[in-house]
Design an enzyme around this catalytic site. Structure first.
Site, PDB file in Angstrom:
ATOM      1  N   ARG A   1      12.836  -1.509  -1.484  1.00  0.00           N
ATOM      2  CA  ARG A   1      11.930  -0.775  -0.589  1.00  0.00           C
ATOM      3  C   ARG A   1      11.380  -1.667   0.528  1.00  0.00           C
ATOM      4  O   ARG A   1      10.877  -1.170   1.528  1.00  0.00           O
ATOM      5  CB  ARG A   1      10.784  -0.168  -1.383  1.00  0.00           C
ATOM      6  CG  ARG A   1      11.286   0.930  -2.298  1.00  0.00           C
ATOM      7  CD  ARG A   1      10.266   1.989  -2.505  1.00  0.00           C
ATOM      8  NE  ARG A   1      10.820   3.094  -3.268  1.00  0.00           N
ATOM      9  CZ  ARG A   1      10.103   3.933  -3.981  1.00  0.00           C
ATOM     10  NH1 ARG A   1       8.800   3.798  -4.035  1.00  0.00           N
ATOM     11  NH2 ARG A   1      10.669   4.916  -4.623  1.00  0.00           N
TER      12      ARG A   1
ATOM     13  N   ASP B   1      -6.843  10.515   0.716  1.00  0.00           N
ATOM     14  CA  ASP B   1      -5.739   9.759   0.120  1.00  0.00           C
ATOM     15  C   ASP B   1      -5.962   8.300   0.503  1.00  0.00           C
ATOM     16  O   ASP B   1      -6.692   8.007   1.453  1.00  0.00           O
ATOM     17  CB  ASP B   1      -4.384  10.248   0.663  1.00  0.00           C
ATOM     18  CG  ASP B   1      -3.214   9.854  -0.231  1.00  0.00           C
ATOM     19  OD1 ASP B   1      -2.721  10.720  -0.981  1.00  0.00           O
ATOM     20  OD2 ASP B   1      -2.803   8.673  -0.194  1.00  0.00           O
TER      21      ASP B   1
HETATM   22  C1  LIG Z   1       2.380  12.110  -6.126  1.00  0.00           C
HETATM   23  S1  LIG Z   1       1.171  12.215  -4.860  1.00  0.00           S
HETATM   24  C2  LIG Z   1       0.206  13.579  -5.450  1.00  0.00           C
HETATM   25  C3  LIG Z   1      -0.014  14.622  -4.378  1.00  0.00           C
HETATM   26  C4  LIG Z   1      -0.736  15.892  -4.835  1.00  0.00           C
HETATM   27  N1  LIG Z   1      -2.011  15.602  -5.424  1.00  0.00           N
HETATM   28  C5  LIG Z   1       0.111  16.683  -5.798  1.00  0.00           C
HETATM   29  O1  LIG Z   1      -0.226  16.792  -6.973  1.00  0.00           O
HETATM   30  O2  LIG Z   1       1.143  17.218  -5.371  1.00  0.00           O
HETATM   31  C6  LIG Z   1       0.133  10.811  -5.247  1.00  0.00           C
HETATM   32  C7  LIG Z   1      -0.766  10.396  -4.088  1.00  0.00           C
HETATM   33  O3  LIG Z   1      -1.761   9.515  -4.600  1.00  0.00           O
HETATM   34  C8  LIG Z   1      -2.082   8.584  -3.590  1.00  0.00           C
HETATM   35  N2  LIG Z   1      -2.745   7.424  -4.212  1.00  0.00           N
HETATM   36  C9  LIG Z   1      -2.189   6.441  -4.971  1.00  0.00           C
HETATM   37  N3  LIG Z   1      -3.116   5.546  -5.336  1.00  0.00           N
HETATM   38  C10 LIG Z   1      -4.294   5.980  -4.815  1.00  0.00           C
HETATM   39  C11 LIG Z   1      -5.627   5.471  -4.843  1.00  0.00           C
HETATM   40  N4  LIG Z   1      -5.935   4.338  -5.481  1.00  0.00           N
HETATM   41  N5  LIG Z   1      -6.593   6.171  -4.188  1.00  0.00           N
HETATM   42  C12 LIG Z   1      -6.297   7.331  -3.528  1.00  0.00           C
HETATM   43  N6  LIG Z   1      -5.049   7.849  -3.466  1.00  0.00           N
HETATM   44  C13 LIG Z   1      -4.064   7.180  -4.103  1.00  0.00           C
HETATM   45  C14 LIG Z   1      -0.729   8.253  -2.968  1.00  0.00           C
HETATM   46  O4  LIG Z   1      -0.869   7.707  -1.666  1.00  0.00           O
HETATM   47  C15 LIG Z   1      -0.038   9.627  -2.995  1.00  0.00           C
HETATM   48  O5  LIG Z   1      -0.159  10.282  -1.763  1.00  0.00           O
END
Ligand SMILES: C[S@@+](CC[C@H](N)C(=O)[O-])C[C@H]1O[C@@H](n2cnc3c(N)ncnc32)[C@H](O)[C@@H]1O
Length: 277
Positions: A36, A145
């Protein structure tokens, strides 16, 4: 040029990512991290992980580039339909009932890991479609996010027709503008829907967030799975302070045990209620 990464270097990156974001990068993910970052190394003219470590330690923007590359942003409109069935049914009914009792015609919801916006826009469409007279209501959705990259996309609200497939067809024209010319095949969220959103960059690891609480619903879905158990419980406990008494917490289906472990009342699988104090 093949990039090499020693096990020690991988451990240092694992720790950095874990400490700053809570994301546990499994031991088997070394090759994934290398692949990546390969393109990024060329762009930055960096050829070792030790050099790259120095870059990310001193440059917040580059650190976020790294986080974007290790986290998954997979999401979809109306993901986990049973949540939306509950939200559109019982939740909205409770809001209507409350408004008759108290006169309060406001609904607030928070999508805490909103990725590219499909989740908060789905929440907003669900509310608008299910309130008897939505124009009489104030609706506010906080969409946050850790990643600026996905927040920009969410704000932009531009989706390909492939992403749109999870939205019932009859809602497309109502909430989206169909692109033409160079934009054909794309759909853009209409302003009135986007105007219900407040976008913010928040890290779930922060001890608190600069917002007022009292949300009627919090969606914290498919993000806790990247954290270890202790951190999951910690985040869910913190979120509790931002939910009004009787408000609902929606977790991802694989994250459901955390709700039970933190004193919320289970309602349906992976939906919890904050008990009245
Ligand atoms: C798989 S997506 C989930 C999106 C949506 N909530 C759903 O269920 O479809 C996970 C998201 O969590 C965010 N994320 C990861 N670590 C995080 C953190 N420490 N604080 C806030 N957001 C975070 C990532 O950037 C990503 O956009």
């Amino acid at each position: 040029m093949a990039i090499k990464m020693s096990d020690e270097e991988f451990t240092i990156f694992q720790k950095l990512i874990y400490d700053e974001t809570g994301i546990s990068l499994a031991d088997g993910k070394k090759d994934l991290l290398i692949s990546r970052l390969a393109r990024r190394f060329i762009d930055l003219n960096v050829d070792s992980f030790s050099d790259y470590y120095e870059v990310v330690r001193n440059d917040e923007k580059e650190f976020m580039e790294l986080v974007d590359r290790v986290s998954t942003h997979m999401t979809e409109f109306f993901r986990e339909q049973p949540h939306f069935d509950f939200f559109e049914g019982r939740f909205i009914k409770e809001m209507e009932k409350r408004s008759l009792k108290t006169g309060r015609r406001k609904i607030t919801a928070w999508s805490v890991a909103c990725s590219t916006g499909e989740e908060p826009y789905s929440i907003a469409m669900s509310i608008l479609e299910n309130l008897a007279v939505p124009v009489n209501w104030e609706i506010k959705i906080l969409a946050s996010d850790i990643s600026n990259g996905v927040l920009e996309q969410a704000k932009n609200g531009l989706y390909t027709d492939d992403r749109m497939k999870d939205i019932p067809k009859y809602l497309w024209n109502k909430y989206f503008l169909k692109g033409t010319g160079d934009n054909s095949g794309n759909y853009k969220v209409k302003d009135f829907l986007r105007n219900l959103m407040i976008f913010r960059r928040f890290n779930l690891l922060d001890s608190k967030w600069p917002i007022r609480g009292g949300f009627d619903a919090i969606f914290c879905r498919n993000v806790l799975i990247y954290f270890d158990k202790e951190m999951q419980v910690d985040v869910v406990r913190k979120l509790c302070h931002y939910l009004r008494d009787g408000g609902y917490l929606f977790l991802g289906h694989s994250e459901t045990f955390v709700g039970g472990a933190t004193g919320y009342q289970p309602i349906i699988p992976s939906v919890f209620k904050k008990p009245a104090a």
